[in-house]
Design an enzyme around this catalytic site. Sequence first.
Site, PDB file in Angstrom:
ATOM      1  N   TYR A 163       0.904  -1.145   0.018  1.00  0.00           N
ATOM      2  CA  TYR A 163       0.139   0.004  -0.152  1.00  0.00           C
ATOM      3  C   TYR A 163       0.934   1.159  -0.046  1.00  0.00           C
ATOM      4  O   TYR A 163       1.782   1.338   1.012  1.00  0.00           O
ATOM      5  CB  TYR A 163      -0.767   0.113   1.193  1.00  0.00           C
ATOM      6  CG  TYR A 163      -1.778   1.195   1.338  1.00  0.00           C
ATOM      7  CD1 TYR A 163      -2.733   1.262   0.430  1.00  0.00           C
ATOM      8  CD2 TYR A 163      -1.336   2.378   2.098  1.00  0.00           C
ATOM      9  CE1 TYR A 163      -3.617   2.654   0.600  1.00  0.00           C
ATOM     10  CE2 TYR A 163      -1.925   3.683   2.181  1.00  0.00           C
ATOM     11  CZ  TYR A 163      -3.173   3.607   1.437  1.00  0.00           C
ATOM     12  OH  TYR A 163      -3.712   4.840   1.270  1.00  0.00           O
ATOM     13  N   ASP A 257       9.511   2.720   0.697  1.00  0.00           N
ATOM     14  CA  ASP A 257       8.430   3.697   1.275  1.00  0.00           C
ATOM     15  C   ASP A 257       8.330   3.227   2.648  1.00  0.00           C
ATOM     16  O   ASP A 257       7.911   2.300   3.051  1.00  0.00           O
ATOM     17  CB  ASP A 257       7.045   3.242   0.608  1.00  0.00           C
ATOM     18  CG  ASP A 257       5.937   3.993   1.113  1.00  0.00           C
ATOM     19  OD1 ASP A 257       6.052   4.651   2.105  1.00  0.00           O
ATOM     20  OD2 ASP A 257       4.849   3.987   0.707  1.00  0.00           O
TER      21      ASP A 257
HETATM   22  C1  PLP Z   1       3.505   2.675   3.569  1.00  0.00           C
HETATM   23  C2  PLP Z   1       2.558   3.799   3.246  1.00  0.00           C
HETATM   24  N1  PLP Z   1       2.989   4.776   2.013  1.00  0.00           N
HETATM   25  C3  PLP Z   1       2.033   5.605   1.759  1.00  0.00           C
HETATM   26  C4  PLP Z   1       0.864   6.189   2.661  1.00  0.00           C
HETATM   27  C5  PLP Z   1       0.073   7.133   2.046  1.00  0.00           C
HETATM   28  O1  PLP Z   1       0.106   8.112   3.152  1.00  0.00           O
HETATM   29  P1  PLP Z   1      -0.691   9.278   3.354  1.00  0.00           P
HETATM   30  O2  PLP Z   1      -2.085   8.776   3.869  1.00  0.00           O
HETATM   31  O3  PLP Z   1      -0.049  10.300   4.263  1.00  0.00           O
HETATM   32  O4  PLP Z   1      -1.104   9.952   1.864  1.00  0.00           O
HETATM   33  C6  PLP Z   1       0.794   5.069   3.724  1.00  0.00           C
HETATM   34  C7  PLP Z   1      -0.471   5.520   4.481  1.00  0.00           C
HETATM   35  O5  PLP Z   1      -0.903   4.521   5.220  1.00  0.00           O
HETATM   36  C8  PLP Z   1       1.553   4.115   3.917  1.00  0.00           C
HETATM   37  O6  PLP Z   1       1.418   3.456   5.133  1.00  0.00           O
END
Ligand code: PLP
Length: 437
Positions: A163, A257
């Site tokens: 995700y 990420d």
């Molecule tokens: C690993 C990861 N990347 C990106 C995101 C997206 O972040 P945001 O909700 O601040 O846009 C999340 C949100 O849960 C996440 O867990």
Amino acid sequence: MTASAVEWKHRPSAKIAGAPPDWYGAGLDHVWLPYAQMRTARPPLPVERTHGCRIVLSDGRELIDGIASWWTACHGYNHPHIRDAVERQLVLMPHVMFGGLAHAPALTLARRLAALLPGDLDRVFFSESGSVAVEIAMKMAVQFWLNRGIAGRSRFVAFKGGYHGDTTGAMAVCDPQSGMHALFAGLLPAHFIVDLPREEESAAALERLLDRHAGEIAGILVEPLVQGAGGMRFHDAAVLRALRAAADRHDLLLIFDEIFTGFGRTGSLFACEAAAVVPDIVTLSKALTGGTLPLAATVATTRVFEAFWSEDPARALMHGPTYMGNALACAAANASLDLFAQEPRLQQIAAISAALAHGLAPCRGMRGVKDVRVQGAIGAVELDRIADLEGMRARFVEEGVFIRPFGATVYLTPAFTISPDELATLTSAVVKVVGEC
Ligand SMILES: Cc1ncc(COP(=O)(O)O)c(C=O)c1O
């Protein structure tokens, strides 16, 4: 009053003692809530304030928070050190645009992040949400190749169960099913969403894919060690080392990420450290400001940055969110980093890890429980299925805790400052409510 407001008022919901506050009744009919079927979702709990690891409801009840507001409030709520820093910054300057202007909170934060991250992850691009940080990482990766005169590399390899956010570019690299974006397949570019190379077969499949398609691929994008929103699924550091080796073999960028894993959640400050792997780009957000204000960062190595370093304006990274480098958010992030430096966070995380393992162990072997796992300050109980997700969430509130299972997983990601008693209350509630399934 619309139909929805009438129906919501009669729904068995939050069970608030007495009348809800005026702002609640008046405003509820005008908000659209996240990840919710508005017609059937139980109305949200009205919150009056927070402190430490507690959420105080309008009727005076205090819930022990098991989620830390989607993993952001790592030092607990209202930490005085962060609050003081934000208050001081508010008086001085809440915000100025980052185009043509610079300020101490942002430049100090960039320097500190570069010093904390491994290798030469030295160049920080600020934005205001995790999804946007991922978009920026993807743009950086695609343009990295174009700036080096290599066309055609605009696809990514990402992983099932992953995700990366809800904006269009980020949606396209999520797991098409668990990433919640299956509806938008027609809108999204086709990337390669494959199995994580956990064992020989998936490693060989990845290798075959890269052999065939490396010329179309800008980079490999992964949540290191833990796939969070996709179900709190863990993998070994060896997977990340294999990905680094594959990226190097096929001359691809490796993007971590760390929006969920960054700032201690998996047991080390960053997951990449634990794996001893330096990615080419890393994304950060969530706990960056200790849960106080929205802020994100996309951090690139010198090699990536140098591909943009040119006399040619066409080689610049054309991105610049309006609230980029917001001074209040950067002040909060600097204060949060102070706390990581001054307080024994990593020891606290190790203690939480042990307590989660101990406290959740009784779930093992319960009817319908598939797996119980703990990594750092993350505890997850995976069930075969949760028949009534909303009902289970409400049961947790009755137990005096705020825990929001999703899919088939009940999880805890508490603040690192949680007390042993509060944590024991959380794990006991999980054991009790899962036991009722
Ligand atoms: C690993 C990861 N990347 C990106 C995101 C997206 O972040 P945001 O909700 O601040 O846009 C999340 C949100 O849960 C996440 O867990």
